[in-house]
Design a protein around this motif. Structure first.
Motif, PDB file in Angstrom:
ATOM      1  N   VAL A   1       0.738  -1.141   0.123  1.00  0.00           N
ATOM      2  CA  VAL A   1      -0.102   0.152   0.165  1.00  0.00           C
ATOM      3  C   VAL A   1       0.831   1.182   0.006  1.00  0.00           C
ATOM      4  N   CYS A   2       0.330   2.289  -0.507  1.00  0.00           N
ATOM      5  CA  CYS A   2       1.148   3.440  -0.555  1.00  0.00           C
ATOM      6  C   CYS A   2       0.108   4.666  -1.018  1.00  0.00           C
ATOM      7  N   ASP A   3       0.863   5.786  -0.852  1.00  0.00           N
ATOM      8  CA  ASP A   3      -0.100   7.015  -1.238  1.00  0.00           C
ATOM      9  C   ASP A   3       0.492   7.663  -2.600  1.00  0.00           C
ATOM     10  N   VAL A   4       0.940   6.750  -3.493  1.00  0.00           N
ATOM     11  CA  VAL A   4       1.526   7.347  -4.647  1.00  0.00           C
ATOM     12  C   VAL A   4       0.289   8.077  -5.544  1.00  0.00           C
ATOM     13  N   ASN A   5       0.571   9.040  -6.268  1.00  0.00           N
ATOM     14  CA  ASN A   5      -0.418  10.010  -6.892  1.00  0.00           C
ATOM     15  C   ASN A   5      -0.328   9.187  -8.365  1.00  0.00           C
ATOM     16  N   ILE A   6      -1.434   8.274  -8.746  1.00  0.00           N
ATOM     17  CA  ILE A   6      -1.707   7.589  -9.609  1.00  0.00           C
ATOM     18  C   ILE A   6      -1.625   8.474 -10.958  1.00  0.00           C
ATOM     19  N   ALA A   7      -2.399   9.741 -10.862  1.00  0.00           N
ATOM     20  CA  ALA A   7      -2.440  10.422 -12.298  1.00  0.00           C
ATOM     21  C   ALA A   7      -1.234  10.980 -12.438  1.00  0.00           C
ATOM     22  N   GLU A   8      -0.222  11.422 -11.370  1.00  0.00           N
ATOM     23  CA  GLU A   8       0.996  11.842 -11.606  1.00  0.00           C
ATOM     24  C   GLU A   8       1.959  10.683 -12.246  1.00  0.00           C
TER      25      GLU A   8
ATOM     26  N   ALA B   1       3.634   8.904 -19.764  1.00  0.00           N
ATOM     27  CA  ALA B   1       3.033   9.299 -21.042  1.00  0.00           C
ATOM     28  C   ALA B   1       4.039  10.335 -21.405  1.00  0.00           C
ATOM     29  N   ALA B   2       4.771  11.041 -20.593  1.00  0.00           N
ATOM     30  CA  ALA B   2       5.849  11.806 -20.982  1.00  0.00           C
ATOM     31  C   ALA B   2       7.215  11.180 -21.467  1.00  0.00           C
ATOM     32  N   SER B   3       7.347   9.952 -21.077  1.00  0.00           N
ATOM     33  CA  SER B   3       8.651   9.113 -21.371  1.00  0.00           C
ATOM     34  C   SER B   3       8.243   8.409 -22.577  1.00  0.00           C
ATOM     35  N   ASP B   4       9.326   7.692 -22.925  1.00  0.00           N
ATOM     36  CA  ASP B   4       9.180   6.586 -24.228  1.00  0.00           C
ATOM     37  C   ASP B   4       9.300   5.208 -23.747  1.00  0.00           C
ATOM     38  N   ALA B   5       8.786   5.071 -22.283  1.00  0.00           N
ATOM     39  CA  ALA B   5       8.928   3.733 -21.884  1.00  0.00           C
ATOM     40  C   ALA B   5       7.808   2.983 -22.288  1.00  0.00           C
ATOM     41  N   TRP B   6       7.910   1.796 -22.260  1.00  0.00           N
ATOM     42  CA  TRP B   6       6.821   0.452 -22.478  1.00  0.00           C
ATOM     43  C   TRP B   6       6.477   0.174 -20.986  1.00  0.00           C
ATOM     44  N   CYS B   7       7.014   0.381 -20.045  1.00  0.00           N
ATOM     45  CA  CYS B   7       6.556   0.390 -18.476  1.00  0.00           C
ATOM     46  C   CYS B   7       7.318   1.323 -17.613  1.00  0.00           C
ATOM     47  N   THR B   8       6.410   1.707 -16.829  1.00  0.00           N
ATOM     48  CA  THR B   8       7.084   2.693 -15.806  1.00  0.00           C
ATOM     49  C   THR B   8       6.751   2.129 -14.482  1.00  0.00           C
ATOM     50  N   LEU B   9       7.822   1.854 -13.572  1.00  0.00           N
ATOM     51  CA  LEU B   9       7.619   1.415 -12.253  1.00  0.00           C
ATOM     52  C   LEU B   9       7.798   2.479 -11.154  1.00  0.00           C
TER      53      LEU B   9
ATOM     54  N   PHE C   1       3.768  -0.548  -8.314  1.00  0.00           N
ATOM     55  CA  PHE C   1       2.916  -0.092  -9.038  1.00  0.00           C
ATOM     56  C   PHE C   1       3.325   0.724 -10.312  1.00  0.00           C
ATOM     57  N   PHE C   2       2.984   0.209 -11.460  1.00  0.00           N
ATOM     58  CA  PHE C   2       3.360   0.367 -12.809  1.00  0.00           C
ATOM     59  C   PHE C   2       2.257   1.001 -13.807  1.00  0.00           C
ATOM     60  N   VAL C   3       2.682   1.528 -14.877  1.00  0.00           N
ATOM     61  CA  VAL C   3       1.959   1.861 -16.000  1.00  0.00           C
ATOM     62  C   VAL C   3       2.610   1.302 -17.093  1.00  0.00           C
ATOM     63  N   CYS C   4       1.999   0.284 -17.929  1.00  0.00           N
ATOM     64  CA  CYS C   4       2.404  -0.255 -18.884  1.00  0.00           C
ATOM     65  C   CYS C   4       1.681  -0.128 -20.406  1.00  0.00           C
ATOM     66  N   GLU C   5       2.457  -0.286 -21.228  1.00  0.00           N
ATOM     67  CA  GLU C   5       1.983  -0.245 -22.684  1.00  0.00           C
ATOM     68  C   GLU C   5       1.977  -1.479 -23.261  1.00  0.00           C
TER      69      GLU C   5
ATOM     70  N   ARG D   1      13.435   0.958 -22.639  1.00  0.00           N
ATOM     71  CA  ARG D   1      12.280   1.281 -22.268  1.00  0.00           C
ATOM     72  C   ARG D   1      11.498   1.002 -20.890  1.00  0.00           C
ATOM     73  N   LEU D   2      12.490   0.809 -19.933  1.00  0.00           N
ATOM     74  CA  LEU D   2      11.859   0.643 -18.426  1.00  0.00           C
ATOM     75  C   LEU D   2      11.965   1.822 -17.642  1.00  0.00           C
ATOM     76  N   GLY D   3      11.156   2.809 -17.451  1.00  0.00           N
ATOM     77  CA  GLY D   3      11.024   4.068 -16.928  1.00  0.00           C
ATOM     78  C   GLY D   3      10.863   3.816 -15.418  1.00  0.00           C
ATOM     79  N   SER D   4      11.125   4.882 -14.630  1.00  0.00           N
ATOM     80  CA  SER D   4      10.741   4.967 -13.320  1.00  0.00           C
ATOM     81  C   SER D   4      10.454   6.217 -12.934  1.00  0.00           C
ATOM     82  N   TYR D   5       9.415   6.208 -11.956  1.00  0.00           N
ATOM     83  CA  TYR D   5       9.017   7.227 -11.143  1.00  0.00           C
ATOM     84  C   TYR D   5       9.030   7.204  -9.759  1.00  0.00           C
ATOM     85  N   THR D   6       9.854   8.562  -9.115  1.00  0.00           N
ATOM     86  CA  THR D   6      10.425   8.146  -7.781  1.00  0.00           C
ATOM     87  C   THR D   6       9.147   8.503  -6.857  1.00  0.00           C
ATOM     88  N   HIS D   7       8.588   7.733  -6.047  1.00  0.00           N
ATOM     89  CA  HIS D   7       7.678   8.223  -5.087  1.00  0.00           C
ATOM     90  C   HIS D   7       8.082   8.204  -3.654  1.00  0.00           C
TER      91      HIS D   7
END
Length: 152
Positions: A26-33, A39-47, A86-90, A117-123
């Motif tokens: 569980v976490c309080d990550v801002n899913i919209a962010e 979406a701003a990256s060229d990644a197939w997956c952002t973790l 928590f991931f966003v994937c293409e 093609r693997l991006g990261s989003y720091t929470h």
């Protein structure tokens, strides 16, 4: 395995971007962010990268490792970043999963790393795994105290 289960859901997910989580944290990550960063990256997956929990004290030992020269409790900034689950994937990620025995965190992620093609989003907010009895007890106590991940 994790990749095989994801591959079996392809017919439901189709050819659109999708969010994925293990469901054991569980976490309080801002899913919209997170989605916006992906979406701003060229990644197939952002973790979602989170700080590794500091559960253990840090030792400084002599060269021969026979004498402790210093000890301190590990701080939250001592650990490196880990996959927070928590991931966003293409849909391209499906093509990296060979079969039901594929572990998503192994070959598919390694292939994405090699292809850049693997991006990261720091929470930096709240994150806690639910992998052990200790984790369960921590989360139950935090729930009783107000649940820092409860953002609704």
């Amino acid at each position: 395995m994790t990749g095989g289960r994801l591959r079996r859901a392809r017919h439901v997910l189709g050819e659109e971007r999708f969010c994925l989580t293990y469901g054991d944290g569980v976490c309080d990550v801002n899913i919209a962010e997170l989605i916006k960063a992906h979406a701003a990256s060229d990644a197939w997956c952002t973790l979602t990268a989170v700080t590794q929990p500091g559960r253990y004290g840090a030792l400084r030992v002599s060269d021969c490792s026979k004498q402790v020269l210093g000890f301190r409790e590990k701080g939250s900034t001592d650990g490196g970043l880990i996959n927070g689950g928590f991931f966003v994937c293409e849909p391209q990620v499906f093509d990296l999963i060979d079969n039901d025995q594929t572990v998503f965190e192994a070959e598919p992620m390694e292939r994405m790393v090699k292809a850049n093609r693997l991006g990261s989003y720091t929470h930096t907010g709240y994150w806690q795994s639910m992998d052990s009895l200790r984790d369960k007890q921590v989360l139950e106590a935090q729930w009783a105290a107000g649940a820092p991940w409860k953002v609704w």
